[in-house]
Design a protein around this motif. Sequence first.
Motif, PDB file in Angstrom:
ATOM      1  N   TYR A  48     -71.908 -26.870 -17.955  1.00  0.00           N
ATOM      2  CA  TYR A  48     -72.110 -25.797 -16.993  1.00  0.00           C
ATOM      3  C   TYR A  48     -73.383 -26.080 -16.214  1.00  0.00           C
ATOM      4  O   TYR A  48     -74.421 -26.437 -16.795  1.00  0.00           O
ATOM      5  N   VAL A  49     -73.299 -25.919 -14.905  1.00  0.00           N
ATOM      6  CA  VAL A  49     -74.450 -26.068 -14.034  1.00  0.00           C
ATOM      7  C   VAL A  49     -74.920 -24.676 -13.640  1.00  0.00           C
ATOM      8  O   VAL A  49     -74.125 -23.847 -13.181  1.00  0.00           O
ATOM      9  N   ARG A  50     -76.203 -24.410 -13.862  1.00  0.00           N
ATOM     10  CA  ARG A  50     -76.773 -23.108 -13.480  1.00  0.00           C
ATOM     11  C   ARG A  50     -77.348 -23.179 -12.070  1.00  0.00           C
ATOM     12  O   ARG A  50     -78.155 -24.055 -11.760  1.00  0.00           O
ATOM     13  N   LEU A  51     -76.940 -22.221 -11.256  1.00  0.00           N
ATOM     14  CA  LEU A  51     -77.425 -22.079  -9.888  1.00  0.00           C
ATOM     15  C   LEU A  51     -78.298 -20.838  -9.834  1.00  0.00           C
ATOM     16  O   LEU A  51     -77.954 -19.811  -9.251  1.00  0.00           O
ATOM     17  N   GLY A  83     -64.860 -26.128 -11.830  1.00  0.00           N
ATOM     18  CA  GLY A  83     -64.174 -24.873 -12.049  1.00  0.00           C
ATOM     19  C   GLY A  83     -64.720 -23.794 -11.137  1.00  0.00           C
ATOM     20  O   GLY A  83     -65.443 -24.066 -10.170  1.00  0.00           O
ATOM     21  N   ALA A  84     -64.385 -22.566 -11.454  1.00  0.00           N
ATOM     22  CA  ALA A  84     -64.797 -21.433 -10.623  1.00  0.00           C
ATOM     23  C   ALA A  84     -66.243 -21.047 -10.914  1.00  0.00           C
ATOM     24  O   ALA A  84     -66.764 -21.266 -12.014  1.00  0.00           O
ATOM     25  N   LEU A  85     -66.884 -20.468  -9.921  1.00  0.00           N
ATOM     26  CA  LEU A  85     -68.200 -19.875 -10.131  1.00  0.00           C
ATOM     27  C   LEU A  85     -68.075 -18.665 -11.039  1.00  0.00           C
ATOM     28  O   LEU A  85     -67.064 -17.954 -11.030  1.00  0.00           O
ATOM     29  N   SER A  86     -69.126 -18.405 -11.820  1.00  0.00           N
ATOM     30  CA  SER A  86     -69.127 -17.261 -12.732  1.00  0.00           C
ATOM     31  C   SER A  86     -70.541 -16.737 -12.875  1.00  0.00           C
ATOM     32  O   SER A  86     -71.487 -17.280 -12.297  1.00  0.00           O
ATOM     33  N   VAL A  87     -70.712 -15.685 -13.640  1.00  0.00           N
ATOM     34  CA  VAL A  87     -72.005 -15.071 -13.923  1.00  0.00           C
ATOM     35  C   VAL A  87     -72.756 -14.797 -12.617  1.00  0.00           C
ATOM     36  O   VAL A  87     -73.899 -15.230 -12.418  1.00  0.00           O
ATOM     37  N   GLY A  88     -72.094 -14.069 -11.723  1.00  0.00           N
ATOM     38  CA  GLY A  88     -72.724 -13.736 -10.458  1.00  0.00           C
ATOM     39  C   GLY A  88     -73.033 -14.938  -9.597  1.00  0.00           C
ATOM     40  O   GLY A  88     -74.024 -14.946  -8.860  1.00  0.00           O
ATOM     41  N   CYS A  89     -72.169 -15.946  -9.657  1.00  0.00           N
ATOM     42  CA  CYS A  89     -72.333 -17.196  -8.903  1.00  0.00           C
ATOM     43  C   CYS A  89     -73.594 -17.958  -9.295  1.00  0.00           C
ATOM     44  O   CYS A  89     -74.130 -18.752  -8.505  1.00  0.00           O
ATOM     45  N   THR A  90     -74.067 -17.759 -10.546  1.00  0.00           N
ATOM     46  CA  THR A  90     -75.185 -18.548 -11.061  1.00  0.00           C
ATOM     47  C   THR A  90     -74.734 -19.621 -12.043  1.00  0.00           C
ATOM     48  O   THR A  90     -75.577 -20.319 -12.619  1.00  0.00           O
ATOM     49  N   ALA A  91     -73.432 -19.776 -12.238  1.00  0.00           N
ATOM     50  CA  ALA A  91     -72.937 -20.801 -13.157  1.00  0.00           C
ATOM     51  C   ALA A  91     -71.632 -21.360 -12.624  1.00  0.00           C
ATOM     52  O   ALA A  91     -70.811 -20.635 -12.039  1.00  0.00           O
ATOM     53  N   VAL A  92     -71.436 -22.663 -12.812  1.00  0.00           N
ATOM     54  CA  VAL A  92     -70.174 -23.297 -12.463  1.00  0.00           C
ATOM     55  C   VAL A  92     -69.828 -24.302 -13.558  1.00  0.00           C
ATOM     56  O   VAL A  92     -70.683 -25.070 -14.013  1.00  0.00           O
ATOM     57  N   ARG A  93     -68.573 -24.261 -13.997  1.00  0.00           N
ATOM     58  CA  ARG A  93     -68.105 -25.147 -15.061  1.00  0.00           C
ATOM     59  C   ARG A  93     -67.609 -26.452 -14.456  1.00  0.00           C
ATOM     60  O   ARG A  93     -66.928 -26.456 -13.429  1.00  0.00           O
ATOM     61  N   ILE A  94     -67.977 -27.559 -15.103  1.00  0.00           N
ATOM     62  CA  ILE A  94     -67.434 -28.864 -14.753  1.00  0.00           C
ATOM     63  C   ILE A  94     -66.767 -29.429 -16.000  1.00  0.00           C
ATOM     64  O   ILE A  94     -67.433 -29.719 -17.004  1.00  0.00           O
ATOM     65  N   ALA A  95     -65.435 -29.540 -15.948  1.00  0.00           N
ATOM     66  CA  ALA A  95     -64.684 -30.095 -17.078  1.00  0.00           C
ATOM     67  C   ALA A  95     -64.789 -31.614 -17.044  1.00  0.00           C
ATOM     68  O   ALA A  95     -64.556 -32.240 -15.992  1.00  0.00           O
ATOM     69  N   LEU A  96     -65.153 -32.209 -18.159  1.00  0.00           N
ATOM     70  CA  LEU A  96     -65.269 -33.660 -18.233  1.00  0.00           C
ATOM     71  C   LEU A  96     -63.877 -34.292 -18.302  1.00  0.00           C
ATOM     72  O   LEU A  96     -62.939 -33.685 -18.822  1.00  0.00           O
ATOM     73  N   PRO A  97     -63.724 -35.506 -17.784  1.00  0.00           N
ATOM     74  CA  PRO A  97     -62.394 -36.125 -17.772  1.00  0.00           C
ATOM     75  C   PRO A  97     -61.841 -36.420 -19.158  1.00  0.00           C
ATOM     76  O   PRO A  97     -60.627 -36.499 -19.347  1.00  0.00           O
ATOM     77  N   ALA A  98     -62.738 -36.573 -20.130  1.00  0.00           N
ATOM     78  CA  ALA A  98     -62.348 -36.767 -21.525  1.00  0.00           C
ATOM     79  C   ALA A  98     -63.473 -36.219 -22.391  1.00  0.00           C
ATOM     80  O   ALA A  98     -64.635 -36.200 -21.965  1.00  0.00           O
ATOM     81  N   PRO A  99     -63.156 -35.742 -23.588  1.00  0.00           N
ATOM     82  CA  PRO A  99     -64.219 -35.217 -24.454  1.00  0.00           C
ATOM     83  C   PRO A  99     -65.294 -36.276 -24.688  1.00  0.00           C
ATOM     84  O   PRO A  99     -64.985 -37.436 -24.981  1.00  0.00           O
TER      85      PRO A  99
END
Length: 487
Positions: A101-104, A132-148
């Motif tokens: 997750y990247v925090r903005l 992924g979608a923005l969340s937590v009031g647009c202060t977080a965005v999920r990035i799914a890794l291509p493999a664990p």
Amino acid sequence: MRRTGHSIAAMALAALMGVAGLGAPASADAGSGTERVAEGPAGRAPAGTAEGTAAGTAVGAAPSAPAYRVALRADDTGTRWTGRETVTFGNRSATPLREVYVRLWGNGTDGCGTAQAPSPVRIGRVTGGTRGALSVGCTAVRIALPAPLPPGGRATVGFDVSITVPDRMHRFGRDGAHRYLGNALPVLAVRDGRGWHLDPHVDSGESYYTLASDFRVTLDHPAALKVPATGVTTTRPGAPGHTVTTSVARRVRDFAWAAGPFRSGVATSPGGVTVRSYWTAGTPDAWVAASRAEAVRAIDGLGKRFGRYPYGEVDAVISDRFAPIGSMEYPGLVLVWADETGSGTAHELAHQWWYGIVGNDEYASPWLDEAFATYSADLLNGDDGAYCADIVSWEDDTQAVTNPMGYWAAYGRGWHRFVYFNGGCALHDLEKVLGAPAMAAMLKRYARDHWYGVSTTTAFQRAAQAATPTDLTSFWREHRIRTEKTS
């Protein structure tokens, strides 16, 4: 963070009387040539320190050992910055890492914005994963890794970055021709034994929890703008009319910078730390001089108490116009609300140890940085906490020094006196129980044991108990220092 430039005792008494203005919202998320020094001993730990692995650090936390590489270019005023950011990270946990997750945090005040006024911090063109979608009031965005990502593995994600400094006086904001970019750069969230930490932004205080990271940030900006920044910084000529500022910081928890037509000066502390000062033209010369002198004195004095400042350089950005935001700390850079005493500088520089070197989850345990910075500044200034007898009080049984920011955000205006002052006074009282020499030795040992790691209230309680044969159970109860809940 400190809400005033005045002395702790005066501030505490004013807060008790409700006149200090402590509850005002405060959180959001150089010329050409080579005037700055080459890279110094950034990130060097004291001898005997087990970096990031000592008891009480975020053992098993991920993404681990992040390394950020950032290149941004400013517009003509330093208001808009665009470019590219990549971050390489590891997985020291026992389980695969399937996402990050990247925090903005720069979006904290504005949230998701509108079509006409979008969020000030945006990312795009993600590589190394699927956005992924923005969340937590647009202060977080999920990035799914291509493999664990298995334990022991490393991976890299990257994204374009657009940062527009909001038009307000703020630690991420602007004042006249000056731009302040605190908590503007996207950073990785932390996953530990409690899961992902995706806490919300708070308007007064901090929500931040990050692991020690490396940053290499290149800022291409108009040559008329001076750019103080986290890290050891060099400059070189860029395209016509531009300067390229490169800052390198190792084992720090965030990266901040400012831009504007600052006046500037440099000093070297007796202990060898480069202290760079930047100030707005309207700030009285005597106030600037007081803050600059206090910075030189504090960086060495605090280092003698808790372990030598390891980063080689620190920047103080000084203005008499920070009243709406108070003062604010970042690794290697502090915003100082100037006054005639310069006393606010010590509190912010104490945060270089408490939150910076010895990390904590600022949302879950704000007292571990704010109370410790208050107490540390008192020690530096020869204040034995006599003011505590006049200010320590509680309003109900739910209040505690150790309450999280979620509790204090709901409480609202004036919460600082319970965390900064009641917490700082608890540390003064602990010194009376342990004795001053034992307290000093304990704190230096505690800092060493958590150098570049993450501490908790429980870890501090253990350190204090180990320093005295006196059972501290009743002390913790009396001073409302309560062990964290584990679920």
